[in-house]
Design a protein around this motif. Structure first.
Motif, PDB file in Angstrom:
ATOM      1  N   GLU A 268       0.809  -1.217   0.000  1.00  0.00           N
ATOM      2  CA  GLU A 268       0.000   0.000   0.000  1.00  0.00           C
ATOM      3  C   GLU A 268       0.846   1.274   0.000  1.00  0.00           C
ATOM      4  N   GLU A 269       2.153   1.151   0.147  1.00  0.00           N
ATOM      5  CA  GLU A 269       3.000   2.344   0.202  1.00  0.00           C
ATOM      6  C   GLU A 269       3.438   2.837  -1.176  1.00  0.00           C
ATOM      7  N   LEU A 270       3.242   2.029  -2.213  1.00  0.00           N
ATOM      8  CA  LEU A 270       3.623   2.452  -3.562  1.00  0.00           C
ATOM      9  C   LEU A 270       2.497   2.059  -4.518  1.00  0.00           C
ATOM     10  N   THR A 271       1.595   2.986  -4.719  1.00  0.00           N
ATOM     11  CA  THR A 271       0.421   2.739  -5.548  1.00  0.00           C
ATOM     12  C   THR A 271       0.826   2.350  -6.965  1.00  0.00           C
ATOM     13  N   GLY A 272       0.253   1.266  -7.456  1.00  0.00           N
ATOM     14  CA  GLY A 272       0.518   0.808  -8.815  1.00  0.00           C
ATOM     15  C   GLY A 272       1.557  -0.271  -8.906  1.00  0.00           C
ATOM     16  N   ALA A 273       2.310  -0.491  -7.813  1.00  0.00           N
ATOM     17  CA  ALA A 273       3.317  -1.558  -7.851  1.00  0.00           C
ATOM     18  C   ALA A 273       2.637  -2.924  -7.832  1.00  0.00           C
TER      19      ALA A 273
ATOM     20  N   SER B 177       5.252  -4.797 -19.911  1.00  0.00           N
ATOM     21  CA  SER B 177       4.615  -4.270 -18.701  1.00  0.00           C
ATOM     22  C   SER B 177       5.595  -3.625 -17.742  1.00  0.00           C
ATOM     23  N   VAL B 178       6.849  -3.507 -18.135  1.00  0.00           N
ATOM     24  CA  VAL B 178       7.893  -3.037 -17.227  1.00  0.00           C
ATOM     25  C   VAL B 178       7.740  -1.558 -16.881  1.00  0.00           C
ATOM     26  N   ARG B 179       7.347  -0.733 -17.835  1.00  0.00           N
ATOM     27  CA  ARG B 179       7.265   0.712 -17.575  1.00  0.00           C
ATOM     28  C   ARG B 179       6.115   1.020 -16.609  1.00  0.00           C
ATOM     29  N   ARG B 180       6.431   1.746 -15.550  1.00  0.00           N
ATOM     30  CA  ARG B 180       5.432   2.146 -14.549  1.00  0.00           C
ATOM     31  C   ARG B 180       5.587   3.632 -14.246  1.00  0.00           C
ATOM     32  N   VAL B 181       4.504   4.211 -13.764  1.00  0.00           N
ATOM     33  CA  VAL B 181       4.549   5.576 -13.235  1.00  0.00           C
ATOM     34  C   VAL B 181       4.164   5.506 -11.766  1.00  0.00           C
ATOM     35  N   TYR B 182       5.037   5.978 -10.890  1.00  0.00           N
ATOM     36  CA  TYR B 182       4.802   5.953  -9.446  1.00  0.00           C
ATOM     37  C   TYR B 182       4.667   7.375  -8.909  1.00  0.00           C
ATOM     38  N   ARG B 183       3.767   7.527  -7.936  1.00  0.00           N
ATOM     39  CA  ARG B 183       3.533   8.846  -7.354  1.00  0.00           C
ATOM     40  C   ARG B 183       4.810   9.380  -6.723  1.00  0.00           C
ATOM     41  N   ARG B 184       5.117  10.614  -7.028  1.00  0.00           N
ATOM     42  CA  ARG B 184       6.381  11.220  -6.601  1.00  0.00           C
ATOM     43  C   ARG B 184       6.584  11.121  -5.094  1.00  0.00           C
ATOM     44  N   ARG B 185       5.588  11.551  -4.335  1.00  0.00           N
ATOM     45  CA  ARG B 185       5.758  11.604  -2.878  1.00  0.00           C
ATOM     46  C   ARG B 185       5.960  10.212  -2.292  1.00  0.00           C
ATOM     47  N   GLN B 186       5.241   9.225  -2.834  1.00  0.00           N
ATOM     48  CA  GLN B 186       5.399   7.864  -2.334  1.00  0.00           C
ATOM     49  C   GLN B 186       6.780   7.317  -2.677  1.00  0.00           C
TER      50      GLN B 186
ATOM     51  N   THR C 126      15.360   5.845   5.959  1.00  0.00           N
ATOM     52  CA  THR C 126      16.281   4.875   6.555  1.00  0.00           C
ATOM     53  C   THR C 126      15.586   3.916   7.501  1.00  0.00           C
ATOM     54  N   ARG C 127      14.342   4.199   7.848  1.00  0.00           N
ATOM     55  CA  ARG C 127      13.570   3.343   8.747  1.00  0.00           C
ATOM     56  C   ARG C 127      12.170   3.157   8.179  1.00  0.00           C
ATOM     57  N   ARG C 128      11.617   1.967   8.371  1.00  0.00           N
ATOM     58  CA  ARG C 128      10.259   1.685   7.950  1.00  0.00           C
ATOM     59  C   ARG C 128       9.683   0.608   8.848  1.00  0.00           C
ATOM     60  N   THR C 129       8.365   0.459   8.803  1.00  0.00           N
ATOM     61  CA  THR C 129       7.693  -0.601   9.543  1.00  0.00           C
ATOM     62  C   THR C 129       7.277  -1.675   8.549  1.00  0.00           C
ATOM     63  N   ASN C 130       7.697  -2.915   8.799  1.00  0.00           N
ATOM     64  CA  ASN C 130       7.410  -3.979   7.847  1.00  0.00           C
ATOM     65  C   ASN C 130       6.038  -4.603   8.080  1.00  0.00           C
ATOM     66  N   ALA C 131       5.714  -5.621   7.310  1.00  0.00           N
ATOM     67  CA  ALA C 131       4.379  -6.228   7.371  1.00  0.00           C
ATOM     68  C   ALA C 131       4.087  -6.863   8.724  1.00  0.00           C
ATOM     69  N   GLU C 132       5.122  -7.212   9.491  1.00  0.00           N
ATOM     70  CA  GLU C 132       4.939  -7.804  10.817  1.00  0.00           C
ATOM     71  C   GLU C 132       4.892  -6.744  11.914  1.00  0.00           C
ATOM     72  N   GLY C 133       4.944  -5.475  11.532  1.00  0.00           N
ATOM     73  CA  GLY C 133       4.901  -4.394  12.510  1.00  0.00           C
ATOM     74  C   GLY C 133       6.236  -4.077  13.153  1.00  0.00           C
ATOM     75  N   LYS C 134       7.329  -4.668  12.650  1.00  0.00           N
ATOM     76  CA  LYS C 134       8.651  -4.420  13.208  1.00  0.00           C
ATOM     77  C   LYS C 134       9.328  -3.264  12.478  1.00  0.00           C
ATOM     78  N   VAL C 135      10.096  -2.482  13.211  1.00  0.00           N
ATOM     79  CA  VAL C 135      10.867  -1.404  12.607  1.00  0.00           C
ATOM     80  C   VAL C 135      12.141  -1.997  12.012  1.00  0.00           C
ATOM     81  N   VAL C 136      12.334  -1.794  10.717  1.00  0.00           N
ATOM     82  CA  VAL C 136      13.500  -2.308   9.999  1.00  0.00           C
ATOM     83  C   VAL C 136      14.122  -1.171   9.200  1.00  0.00           C
TER      84      VAL C 136
END
Length: 464
Positions: A370-375, A407-416, A424-434
């Motif tokens: 959900e963090e990169l629309t269209g991926a 199908s390789v070419r994609r357009v991704y929202r700039r801010r995302q 440098t930090r994110r929360t993964n699918a298990e809720g852990k900071v990685v």
């Protein structure tokens, strides 16, 4: 830094680097090929580095004859040529190397070159080495790095890679298990163990060891050696950048997914080949081509055999994957008149500057679906190639995670995109900071770049 959304800081004003991107784009309007970019290069001007804010990234490279004569040579010698390099001259002696991946031991002649001490312009939490070389059959090389902490103590000599362009002599490999309790080599990156409380890296030396079969005159040739040190702020979100360019480069499109199940000995086949697939796209953009002889080992029923070749020739036998960053840059530089570096960029403005000069970039990022629309997928780590920007500033990418080449070419929202790439930090699918990559990318460009290309690379911290 807290995980609070930092977007309340507001939108940054265009920097001189953003203005350069617009200037370069105007100069190159109407031409999307590298040849056009090079031809137009004479009109470019160098960026005013003095007025730019300090970058949290320090990329130091050795590639000139003066660079190679400026280090400490023990059995190696510098070669003055159109593309200066370092070669093995009079070996220091012989050494036995027990290859852990072939379980064989062989004897090699060797010689070394050690750089002068380089004091980092930013106290670093991570450093990444990369190199450009050719290693004829019967030769290989090793890179090592020794850093000094901000408290004045030293790390041991860490092996940053054992590499050959082929796989007939040794199996190219990173080296696990290297740590002194304060820093650790994580495949291709030397990282401070506790970036919040531990010491930083203040300076370093890098050492090359060149090897050849005893009794021969064979030699590796190293053309470029680089180290990227960085102290990227710890962050879950990054400030928004201002769009400054609309341009798209004509980069070939290759899918990794059509290779699923092919050559599973190289990280289970194409399912995991995002890095070599992205590298091959950019290599061919610059005109790099493989011969029928080089591809003869690939099953003739497979489409895009060059992607299989790239996977085999970037494969790290310790990491058991094709995503070793320096191994990809080194593979790119085995193609005639092409060089490659691993570095970090600090904004999409940096990418716009490069795209304006005709230089695509292979970026490394991780995100939830959900963090990169269209991926249409989430990933703990993925490489794709940024090839341009839309009129609205969104990112145009050749994303190899696609069902087919079309199908390789994609357009991704700039801010995302800028957030999932630069944090440098994110929360993964298990809720852990990685961790996130903090703007890691591969840059491949000509040995003799045009003036605009040179200005763009200089503006993002890459000396050419």
């Amino acid at each position: 830094m807290s995980s609070a959304d930092q977007s309340s800081r507001g939108v940054e004003q265009p920097s001189r680097r953003a203005l350069l991107a617009v200037t370069v784009a105007a100069a190159l309007a109407g031409g999307a090929s590298p040849a056009t970019a090079t031809a137009a290069g004479d009109a470019g001007e160098s960026p005013d580095a003095g007025s730019a804010p300090a970058r949290p990234v320090d990329h130091r490279a050795w590639f000139t004859y003066a660079d190679w004569t400026g280090g400490t040579a023990r059995g190696t010698r510098a070669v003055a040529a159109t593309r200066p390099g370092l070669v093995l001259g009079t070996p220091l002696g012989t050494v036995d190397y027990a290859d852990p991946h072939t379980r064989t031991t062989a004897r090699w002649e060797y010689a070394t070159w050690t750089s002068p001490v380089h004091r980092l312009t930013v106290p670093a939490t991570e450093v990444i080495a990369s190199w450009n070389a050719k290693t004829p059959a019967g030769t290989w090389l090793q890179t090592e790095l020794k850093a000094t902490y901000s408290d004045g103590t030293d790390t041991p000599w860490y092996v940053m890679g054992r590499w050959a362009s082929g796989d007939q002599d040794i199996k190219r490999t990173s080296v696990d298990g290297q740590s002194d309790g304060r820093s650790t080599v994580q495949t291709d990156t030397l990282a401070i163990d506790d970036a919040a409380a531990g010491p930083r890296l203040a300076s370093y030396r890098i050492r090359l060891t060149l090897y050849r079969r005893p009794g021969t005159t064979l030699t590796p040739t190293v053309w470029r050696l680089g180290v990227t040190g960085s102290g990227i702020p710890d962050r879950f979100t990054v400030p928004a950048s201002v769009p400054g360019l609309a341009r798209e480069l004509a980069v070939p499109r290759y899918s990794q997914e059509i290779h699923k199940g092919q050559y599973p000995e190289y990280d289970n086949g194409g399912e995991a080949w995002c890095s070599p697939t992205s590298s091959q796209m950019v290599i061919e953009y610059w005109g790099g081509r493989l011969t029928a002889g080089q591809l003869a080992w690939v099953d003739p029923s497979y489409a895009d055999p060059q992607v299989c070749h790239a996977a085999r020739h970037t494969y790290d036998h310790q990491y058991r994957g094709c995503g070793n960053w320096p191994f990809n840059a080194a593979y790119a530089a085995t193609f005639k008149d092409l060089q490659g570096v691993v570095t970090r960029l600090t904004s999409l403005t940096d990418l716009e500057t490069l795209i304006a000069a005709g230089i695509p970039a292979v970026t490394s990022q991780s995100f939830l679906k959900e963090e990169l629309t269209g991926a249409g997928y989430g990933t703990a780590g993925h490489l794709m190639t940024v090839i341009g920007f839309t009129a609205g500033g969104d990112v145009i990418a050749n994303d190899p995670y696609a069902v087919d080449d079309a199908s390789v070419r994609r357009v991704y929202r700039r801010r995302q995109f800028e957030n999932v790439w630069l944090r440098t930090r994110r929360t993964n699918a298990e809720g852990k900071v990685v961790s996130g990559t903090g703007g890691v990318c591969y840059l491949y460009f000509p040995v003799c770049p045009g003036a605009l290309q040179r200005a763009a690379l200089t503006s993002v911290g890459v000396r050419v």
